[in-house]
Scaffold this motif. Sequence first.
Motif, mmCIF file in Angstrom:
data_model
loop_
_atom_site.group_PDB
_atom_site.id
_atom_site.type_symbol
_atom_site.label_atom_id
_atom_site.label_comp_id
_atom_site.label_asym_id
_atom_site.label_seq_id
_atom_site.Cartn_x
_atom_site.Cartn_y
_atom_site.Cartn_z
ATOM 1 N N ILE A 2 0.984 -0.857 -0.162
ATOM 2 C CA ILE A 2 0.306 -0.005 0.030
ATOM 3 C C ILE A 2 0.492 1.340 -0.086
ATOM 4 O O ILE A 2 1.949 1.509 0.846
ATOM 5 C CB ILE A 2 -1.225 -0.127 1.079
ATOM 6 C CG1 ILE A 2 -2.440 -1.343 1.511
ATOM 7 C CG2 ILE A 2 -1.540 1.226 1.179
ATOM 8 C CD1 ILE A 2 -2.501 -1.518 1.814
ATOM 9 N N LEU A 3 0.437 2.231 -1.252
ATOM 10 C CA LEU A 3 1.485 3.458 -0.919
ATOM 11 C C LEU A 3 0.465 4.740 -1.031
ATOM 12 O O LEU A 3 -0.883 4.156 -1.013
ATOM 13 C CB LEU A 3 1.691 3.348 -3.012
ATOM 14 C CG LEU A 3 2.065 2.373 -3.298
ATOM 15 C CD1 LEU A 3 2.122 2.738 -4.299
ATOM 16 C CD2 LEU A 3 3.605 1.622 -2.626
ATOM 17 N N PRO A 4 1.551 5.354 -0.139
ATOM 18 C CA PRO A 4 0.693 6.564 0.339
ATOM 19 C C PRO A 4 0.113 7.100 -0.546
ATOM 20 O O PRO A 4 0.847 7.684 -1.650
ATOM 21 C CB PRO A 4 2.066 7.131 0.914
ATOM 22 C CG PRO A 4 3.160 7.171 0.318
ATOM 23 C CD PRO A 4 3.039 5.425 0.124
ATOM 24 N N ILE A 5 -0.965 7.974 -0.139
ATOM 25 C CA ILE A 5 -1.465 8.761 -1.775
ATOM 26 C C ILE A 5 -1.875 10.445 -1.292
ATOM 27 O O ILE A 5 -1.552 10.671 0.040
ATOM 28 C CB ILE A 5 -3.240 9.088 -1.850
ATOM 29 C CG1 ILE A 5 -3.593 7.263 -1.581
ATOM 30 C CG2 ILE A 5 -4.068 9.705 -2.464
ATOM 31 C CD1 ILE A 5 -4.891 6.987 -1.691
ATOM 32 N N MET A 34 -0.825 -0.131 -7.051
ATOM 33 C CA MET A 34 -1.918 0.870 -7.362
ATOM 34 C C MET A 34 -2.864 0.402 -6.984
ATOM 35 O O MET A 34 -3.959 0.915 -6.287
ATOM 36 C CB MET A 34 -1.426 1.770 -8.482
ATOM 37 C CG MET A 34 -0.437 2.796 -8.686
ATOM 38 S SD MET A 34 0.054 3.136 -10.210
ATOM 39 C CE MET A 34 -1.745 4.052 -10.547
ATOM 40 N N TRP A 35 -3.039 -1.147 -6.957
ATOM 41 C CA TRP A 35 -4.514 -1.294 -7.448
ATOM 42 C C TRP A 35 -4.383 -1.827 -6.141
ATOM 43 O O TRP A 35 -6.457 -1.227 -5.334
ATOM 44 C CB TRP A 35 -4.958 -3.266 -7.763
ATOM 45 C CG TRP A 35 -5.137 -2.940 -9.515
ATOM 46 C CD1 TRP A 35 -4.134 -3.664 -10.528
ATOM 47 C CD2 TRP A 35 -6.243 -2.271 -9.771
ATOM 48 N NE1 TRP A 35 -4.878 -2.933 -11.089
ATOM 49 C CE2 TRP A 35 -5.912 -2.683 -11.333
ATOM 50 C CE3 TRP A 35 -7.443 -1.306 -9.380
ATOM 51 C CZ2 TRP A 35 -6.309 -2.206 -12.577
ATOM 52 C CZ3 TRP A 35 -8.193 -1.328 -10.920
ATOM 53 C CH2 TRP A 35 -8.071 -1.875 -11.874
ATOM 54 N N GLU A 36 -4.417 -1.817 -5.100
ATOM 55 C CA GLU A 36 -3.835 -2.629 -3.825
ATOM 56 C C GLU A 36 -4.707 -1.131 -2.846
ATOM 57 O O GLU A 36 -4.857 -1.234 -2.026
ATOM 58 C CB GLU A 36 -3.104 -3.050 -2.912
ATOM 59 C CG GLU A 36 -2.710 -3.524 -1.426
ATOM 60 C CD GLU A 36 -1.771 -4.647 -0.633
ATOM 61 O OE1 GLU A 36 -1.557 -4.663 0.166
ATOM 62 O OE2 GLU A 36 -0.608 -4.797 -1.685
ATOM 63 N N ALA A 41 -8.332 2.259 -0.031
ATOM 64 C CA ALA A 41 -8.883 3.571 -0.121
ATOM 65 C C ALA A 41 -10.272 3.823 0.252
ATOM 66 O O ALA A 41 -10.432 4.804 -0.239
ATOM 67 C CB ALA A 41 -8.020 4.888 -0.330
ATOM 68 N N ASN A 42 -10.895 2.449 -1.145
ATOM 69 C CA ASN A 42 -11.530 2.563 -1.290
ATOM 70 C C ASN A 42 -12.249 3.403 -2.621
ATOM 71 O O ASN A 42 -13.557 4.340 -2.445
ATOM 72 C CB ASN A 42 -13.041 2.736 -0.463
ATOM 73 C CG ASN A 42 -13.250 2.154 1.214
ATOM 74 O OD1 ASN A 42 -12.957 0.331 0.425
ATOM 75 N ND2 ASN A 42 -13.014 2.104 1.857
#
Length: 196
Positions: A2-5, A34-36, A41-42
């Motif tokens: 999971i990457l920070p947005i 990116m999918w994850e 983040a819904n």
Amino acid sequence: MILPIVAYGDPVLRKKCSDIDPDYPELDTLIANMWETMYKANGVGLAAPQIGKPIRLFLVDTSPFAEDEELSREERDLLGGFKSVFINAKIEVETGAKWAFNEGCLSIPDIREDVSRHPEIQVTYLDSDFKPRTETFGGLLARVIQHEYDHIEGVLFTDKISSLKRRLLKGKLGNISKGNIAVDYKMRFPAQKKVR
């Protein structure tokens, strides 16, 4: 992973992004991450600039709309089955009278506004196997694609609302860029050094 947005105010969200080729480093891993990130983040879409990469890549999965009882059965079926990667996309044609719909953005949490967009678009793009595609999309699906496409053009949905509404949101937008907001997914704020 999971990457920070990236939050509103980060310069990467204002860059017109660059095309990529099949040799882009670890592209499959980036797309999987990116999918994850989007699912955590819904979201129903995520563009590369939102995770800090100024490249022409975005993802769309409209399956959450399949539960929306206000949509027709046909539209729910279409949205429920749509999941795609868009590489080097270009909107070639936009048609029909613009219609307003309430939009939000993972980079601009807790702000939603009505945005007017065309109901039908034709898009050329490369899929995740770098196969060229030209497709026409309509309705809510076209809207989601236009929103993500705007990200790779350096445009945010708040740019498409009236100047009065933007002025009214100025304080909220400032708080978002400073990290003065509670979110339940990982974000990177331009005015802070750390991710939270």
